[in-house]
Design a protein around this motif. Structure first.
Motif, PDB file in Angstrom:
ATOM      1  N   SER A  33       4.763  30.727   5.316  1.00  0.00           N
ATOM      2  CA  SER A  33       3.834  30.221   6.542  1.00  0.00           C
ATOM      3  C   SER A  33       2.656  31.201   6.610  1.00  0.00           C
ATOM      4  CB  SER A  33       4.919  30.540   7.837  1.00  0.00           C
ATOM      5  OG  SER A  33       4.117  30.667   8.826  1.00  0.00           O
ATOM      6  N   CYS A  34       1.591  30.798   6.884  1.00  0.00           N
ATOM      7  CA  CYS A  34       0.342  31.781   6.957  1.00  0.00           C
ATOM      8  C   CYS A  34       0.391  32.661   8.167  1.00  0.00           C
ATOM      9  CB  CYS A  34      -0.834  30.922   6.950  1.00  0.00           C
ATOM     10  SG  CYS A  34      -1.358  30.319   8.667  1.00  0.00           S
ATOM     11  N   GLY A  35       1.429  32.521   9.110  1.00  0.00           N
ATOM     12  CA  GLY A  35       1.420  33.272  10.386  1.00  0.00           C
ATOM     13  C   GLY A  35       0.215  33.374  11.233  1.00  0.00           C
ATOM     14  N   GLN A  36      -0.286  32.070  11.409  1.00  0.00           N
ATOM     15  CA  GLN A  36      -1.604  32.040  12.166  1.00  0.00           C
ATOM     16  C   GLN A  36      -0.926  31.492  13.720  1.00  0.00           C
ATOM     17  OE1 GLN A  36      -6.086  30.181  11.859  1.00  0.00           O
ATOM     18  NE2 GLN A  36      -4.206  29.018  10.967  1.00  0.00           N
ATOM     19  N   CYS A  37      -0.129  30.353  13.747  1.00  0.00           N
ATOM     20  CA  CYS A  37       0.159  29.800  14.917  1.00  0.00           C
ATOM     21  C   CYS A  37       1.565  30.302  15.040  1.00  0.00           C
ATOM     22  CB  CYS A  37      -0.228  28.613  15.293  1.00  0.00           C
ATOM     23  SG  CYS A  37       0.605  27.313  13.763  1.00  0.00           S
ATOM     24  N   SER A  38       1.838  30.677  16.398  1.00  0.00           N
ATOM     25  CA  SER A  38       3.076  31.071  16.874  1.00  0.00           C
ATOM     26  C   SER A  38       4.393  30.404  16.455  1.00  0.00           C
ATOM     27  CB  SER A  38       2.985  31.680  18.061  1.00  0.00           C
ATOM     28  OG  SER A  38       2.341  31.101  19.070  1.00  0.00           O
ATOM     29  N   PRO A  39       4.486  29.054  16.746  1.00  0.00           N
ATOM     30  CA  PRO A  39       5.845  28.394  16.497  1.00  0.00           C
ATOM     31  C   PRO A  39       6.271  28.478  15.065  1.00  0.00           C
ATOM     32  CG  PRO A  39       4.372  27.053  17.920  1.00  0.00           C
ATOM     33  CD  PRO A  39       3.436  28.235  17.216  1.00  0.00           C
ATOM     34  N   ARG A  89       5.027  30.771  12.666  1.00  0.00           N
ATOM     35  CA  ARG A  89       5.116  32.212  12.232  1.00  0.00           C
ATOM     36  C   ARG A  89       6.537  32.716  12.624  1.00  0.00           C
ATOM     37  NH1 ARG A  89       1.273  34.660  14.974  1.00  0.00           N
ATOM     38  NH2 ARG A  89       2.376  35.183  16.915  1.00  0.00           N
ATOM     39  N   GLU A  90       6.893  32.397  13.673  1.00  0.00           N
ATOM     40  CA  GLU A  90       8.063  32.868  14.327  1.00  0.00           C
ATOM     41  C   GLU A  90       9.333  32.082  14.100  1.00  0.00           C
ATOM     42  OE1 GLU A  90       7.593  36.152  15.200  1.00  0.00           O
ATOM     43  OE2 GLU A  90       5.967  36.271  16.008  1.00  0.00           O
ATOM     44  N   GLY A  91       8.885  30.956  14.273  1.00  0.00           N
ATOM     45  CA  GLY A  91      10.155  29.916  14.033  1.00  0.00           C
ATOM     46  C   GLY A  91      10.667  29.870  12.832  1.00  0.00           C
ATOM     47  N   LYS A 151      11.288  22.484  18.149  1.00  0.00           N
ATOM     48  CA  LYS A 151      10.127  23.280  19.035  1.00  0.00           C
ATOM     49  C   LYS A 151       9.002  23.563  18.055  1.00  0.00           C
ATOM     50  CE  LYS A 151      12.114  23.660  22.913  1.00  0.00           C
ATOM     51  NZ  LYS A 151      13.233  24.651  23.482  1.00  0.00           N
ATOM     52  N   ILE A 152       9.300  23.554  16.680  1.00  0.00           N
ATOM     53  CA  ILE A 152       8.205  23.837  16.058  1.00  0.00           C
ATOM     54  C   ILE A 152       7.628  22.494  15.539  1.00  0.00           C
ATOM     55  CG2 ILE A 152       7.724  24.619  13.431  1.00  0.00           C
ATOM     56  CD1 ILE A 152      10.055  26.334  13.426  1.00  0.00           C
ATOM     57  N   ASN A 190       4.089  20.967  16.599  1.00  0.00           N
ATOM     58  CA  ASN A 190       3.389  21.939  17.779  1.00  0.00           C
ATOM     59  C   ASN A 190       2.573  22.646  17.034  1.00  0.00           C
ATOM     60  OD1 ASN A 190       4.665  20.572  20.096  1.00  0.00           O
ATOM     61  ND2 ASN A 190       6.056  22.419  20.346  1.00  0.00           N
ATOM     62  N   THR A 191       2.300  22.494  15.589  1.00  0.00           N
ATOM     63  CA  THR A 191       1.675  23.675  14.852  1.00  0.00           C
ATOM     64  C   THR A 191       0.210  23.104  14.440  1.00  0.00           C
ATOM     65  OG1 THR A 191       2.908  22.769  12.949  1.00  0.00           O
ATOM     66  CG2 THR A 191       3.601  24.794  14.026  1.00  0.00           C
ATOM     67  N   ILE A 192      -0.545  24.060  13.708  1.00  0.00           N
ATOM     68  CA  ILE A 192      -1.946  23.628  13.353  1.00  0.00           C
ATOM     69  C   ILE A 192      -1.995  22.697  12.288  1.00  0.00           C
ATOM     70  CG2 ILE A 192      -4.125  24.493  12.474  1.00  0.00           C
ATOM     71  CD1 ILE A 192      -3.462  26.872  14.053  1.00  0.00           C
TER      72      ILE A 192
END
Lengths: 444, 364
Positions: free
Chosen positions: A352-358, A360-362, A392-393, A396-398
């Protein structure tokens, strides 16, 4: 039918001379001397070939979306950043028959009006990059690349760019960022690359296999290509088969071959290894939903499932899967689905690139929960928690990496929930080396 | 006569119609309506070009794409980067799916964010605090270890506390767009990504201090201010000076007669209006350095406004009580004030109350 792999076993096919003798670069001659770029696009549209990188978007349509403002250069980028676990077809193609890709690049660039095109190759495949560069030199020496190709006035420069080894750079906008020399973060869409891509210019990004098919389409016509395959899944597809089968390897299939035939015939995978049973199949690379063997061979309605975009996704995510990029992984009854899901989740957490929160954290959260379950420290509500996180992921991501990370987890729980429960209820038995939950009704 | 006025697009957000010029994003259109409809934003920052789309806090449901093509968009979209179309219908707080998605974004962001608000300098003006208070739930389902980092000094004025970072990329865009050379950035991927300077380099330029203002959480803090004060004990005052480097328009934060902090002025969405230089921010901490314009207007909803008003402007509840009392007297009602089965009726206190004022509790 062999389109891409017809000459792949010919000795010396990686050299220009042998490739040319086998009918190579005739399509380039035909295109440059006799066809206009619009005719080439039309021919590819007629063929109905769909993007082979995983999404399956019709390639001709993608080309026709390319914006063509005056005075702005256009680019073609070949996505050779193949890093999906289970997929190794592009690597095989580029390594063995690099000129097929070069030829396709020339045709496609001509069709799109690009004077500079890029092949973005995964960084780990350095030796393939050397092969490609050598092939480009040979093509240049023969006058098929460089300035004024075959005296037509059309110039094309081909650049091979090694990536830095990140899975996310296989996502087209992250690839473009990486190609520009930036951090490989996917871009927000819109604008799409067809409008603002590489260096903010209109760009088409295509998979290696898609580009490689163009020479055959030009030589034989789009209709001939569309005649192969079934329905909207036209032509042939490279499938990289791995896992518990007798003959792992890369196979070129006509789309529409039945799953049973692909798995069990000696022409292709040669069946599940001797003395074992089919448990589950990942049909298109690690990011597509995993399905149990019986749902892979037959759809929920009891029809035979075929290796095609439509048939594999029949039944939606409830009972179906996807063709994806053709990373075909077979599991027999000795494979632990929980361990495998955890392994996939670890991959997506790492990539995961870690850009968008769902995402990165999910992805990290799912990996940690799966790790706990796999090591006998889970609890029953962890299963529902995993399903909830994946929901939830998803969407909802980029970029689609979030979906790709969520689907395998959600599908594994959907089809193999009892295996997860067994890991939680019987932690001591489940964590013994080689321990696998057996439920014979699942096996085929 | 030719109509020179720009054509306006009509958008409906949560049932409220607004007209905005083409090219406006959904978030900007919602902000035009007001804070009641505006989606929260953790990474989007209007003055910074290219920011937004990362935190997913501002996800909205587009239930009709445009007047021409009224199909809904299949996924939730990030409102900060999605341009509006004429006739678009957007559901924000009214859509349960959106509310649910925001709840999950809060949960995701708080996975690797420590709940150290009681010792965090940002508390009281923290976007994540507001966001989780308004949209989150009180508990977490996360049981695993959280990532932690050592505090890092980046330059003489700024300390980086990476543990609190939510990777919004605002400071990266700030350094890219208002300073000559960016020396910090995001390293690593996924949940091990971190903001850092390359090989421990210091951030050393005249506008570096602005990264403190743009940080939505307490990850980048002012070393001249750290742990000196809580934001609600200080009083913001608008002031300006003649600065050759920047606009010189700042906010002074007073505690008593002492200027304890200088920051850029922010608009109602917490975004810096004009970036200021490090000289103004870190070195001019005397009242004599500044021309005072007057107290900053602080939203009454903000905790910063606490203890700032000498007069109590809110009508005290006793006014309401008086009103109720006068109203109650007019009601001639024989029904018992409390249910007969209520335990309160049996208590000594209740009986004493009854004896004291039979008039109000007119039953035996």
């Amino acid at each position: 039918m062999k389109i891409l792999t017809e000459h792949i076993n010919t000795p010396g096919i990686e050299t220009f001379d042998v490739y040319r003798k086998k009918g190579g670069y005739t399509a380039v001659e035909k295109v440059i001397k006799k066809m206009t770029p619009e005719e080439v696009v039309e021919e590819v549209k007629k063929s109905g070939v769909r993007g082979r990188g995983g999404a399956g978007f019709p390639m001709g349509m993608k080309w026709s979306f390319l914006a063509k403002p005056e005075g702005v250069p256009r680019y073609l980028v070949c996505n050779a950043d193949e890093s999906e676990p289970g997929t190794f077809k592009d690597h095989y193609l580029m390594k063995n028959i690099p000129h097929l890709l070069i030829e396709g690049m020339i045709i496609s660039s001509y069709a799109l009006g690009a004077n500079k095109s890029f092949i973005y190759v995964r960084g780990e495949l350095m030796y393939v990059i050397h092969i490609l560069e050598k092939a480009i030199e040979e093509a240049k020496a023969a006058g098929f690349l460089g300035k004024n190709i075959l005296g037509s006035g059309y110039d094309l420069e081909l650049v091979v760019q090694p990536g830095g080894g990140a899975y996310i750079c296989g996502e087209e906008t992250a690839l473009l960022e990486s190609l520009e020399g930036k951090r490989g973060n996917p871009r927000n869409k819109p604008p799409f690359p067809a409008v603002k891509g590489l260096y903010q210019c209109p760009t088409v990004v295509n998979n290696v296999e898609s580009i490689a098919t163009t020479s055959w389409i030009i030589n034989n016509g789009g209709e001939a290509y569309a005649a192969i395959g079934i329905g909207k899944s036209t032509g042939t597809k490279l499938i990289s088969a791995s896992g518990h089968i007798n003959k792992p390897g890369v196979y070129e299939i006509n789309l529409g071959v039945s799953c049973d035939e692909f798995l069990n015939s000696d022409e292709y995978c040669g069946g599940v290894r001797k003395g074992h049973y089919l448990k589950a199949v990942v049909a298109g690379g690690s990011s597509v939903p995993i399905v149990p063997g019986h749902l892979f061979l037959k759809t929920a309605n009891g029809e035979d499932r075929l290796m095609s975009y439509e048939s594999l996704s029949d039944g939606g995510f409830a009972t179906g899967t996807m063709l994806g990029s053709g990373g075909f992984i077979v599991f027999d009854e000795t494979a632990c689905i929980v361990r495998n899901t955890w392994n996939f989740a670890r991959f997506y957490e790492h990539e995961s690139c870690g850009q968008c929160s769902p995402c990165r954290e999910g992805t990290g959260w799912m990996q940690k929960v799966l790790n706990r379950i796999e090591h006998g420290k889970g609890s029953m509500h962890d299963i529902d928690l995993l399903v909830d996180i994946s929901k939830k992921i998803e969407g909802n991501t980029i970029c689609p990496l979030g979906d790709a990370a969520a689907w395998p987890v959600a599908s594994a729980i959907r089809h193999f929930r009892d295996e997860f429960e067994w890991h939680i209820k019987e932690p001591i038995a489940a964590t013994k080396p080689g321990a696998v939950y057996m439920k014979e009704s699942v096996l085929v | 006569m030719e109509n020179t006025a720009p054509q306006l697009f009509k958008v409906t957000i949560d049932g409220v119609e607004v007209e905005v010029p083409p090219g406006t994003t959904i978030l900007q259109a919602a902000r035009k309506i007001g804070p009641e409809v505006a989606p929260p934003a953790m990474c989007y920052y209007e003055p910074l070009k290219g920011s937004g789309g990362k935190c997913r806090a501002c996800l909205v449901k587009v239930s009709a794409g445009s007047a021409k093509d009224p199909r809904p968009m299949p996924k939730l979209v990030a409102s900060c980067i999605t341009p509006i179309q004429d006739g678009m219908v957007v559901e924000n707080y009214t859509n349960p799916q959106v509310v649910d998605a925001r709840k999950s974004v809060v949960e995701f962001l708080l996975i690797n964010h420590p709940l150290d608000c009681p010792i965090c300098d940002q508390a009281g003006e923290c976007h994540l605090q507001d966001f989780s208070y308004e949209h989150g739930v009180g508990t977490t389902r996360y049981e695993e270890d959280r990532r932690t980092f050592e505090k890092e000094d980046i330059g003489p004025y700024i300390q980086l506390h990476m543990t609190r970072c939510v990777l919004c990329y605002r400071c990266v865009y700030t350094a890219d767009q208002i300073t000559n050379k960016r020396v910090h950035g995001v390293m690593g991927r996924g949940d091990h990504a971190e903001i850092s300077t390359y090989i421990g380099q210091a951030i050393d330029n005249d506008f570096s201090g602005n990264v403190i203002d743009v940080c939505p959480v307490g990850a980048l803090t002012d070393k001249t201010y750290r742990f000196k004060n809580r934001v609600w004990f200080s009083k913001p005052v608008d002031a300006h000076c003649d600065c050759e480097k920047c606009s010189g328009k700042v906010q002074l934060w007073y505690r008593g007669d002492e200027v304890i902090r200088v920051t850029a002025r922010k608009n109602e969405w917490g975004e810096v209006k004009e970036f200021i230089c490090n000289t103004c921010r870190f070195e001019r901490k005397q009242t004599s350095d500044w021309t005072i314009e007057g107290p900053t207007k602080v939203s009454r909803a903000s905790v910063i406004s606490a203890n700032k008003y000498s007069k109590n402007l809110v009508k005290k509840p006793d006014f309401a009580l008086k009103l109720a009392e006068s109203q109650y007297k007019n009601i001639d009602d024989d029904r018992p004030y409390l249910h007969e089965m209520s335990e309160i009726q049996q208590s000594e206190d209740y009986k004493a109350l009854m004896a004291k004022d039979e008039k109000y509790f007119g039953h035996k």
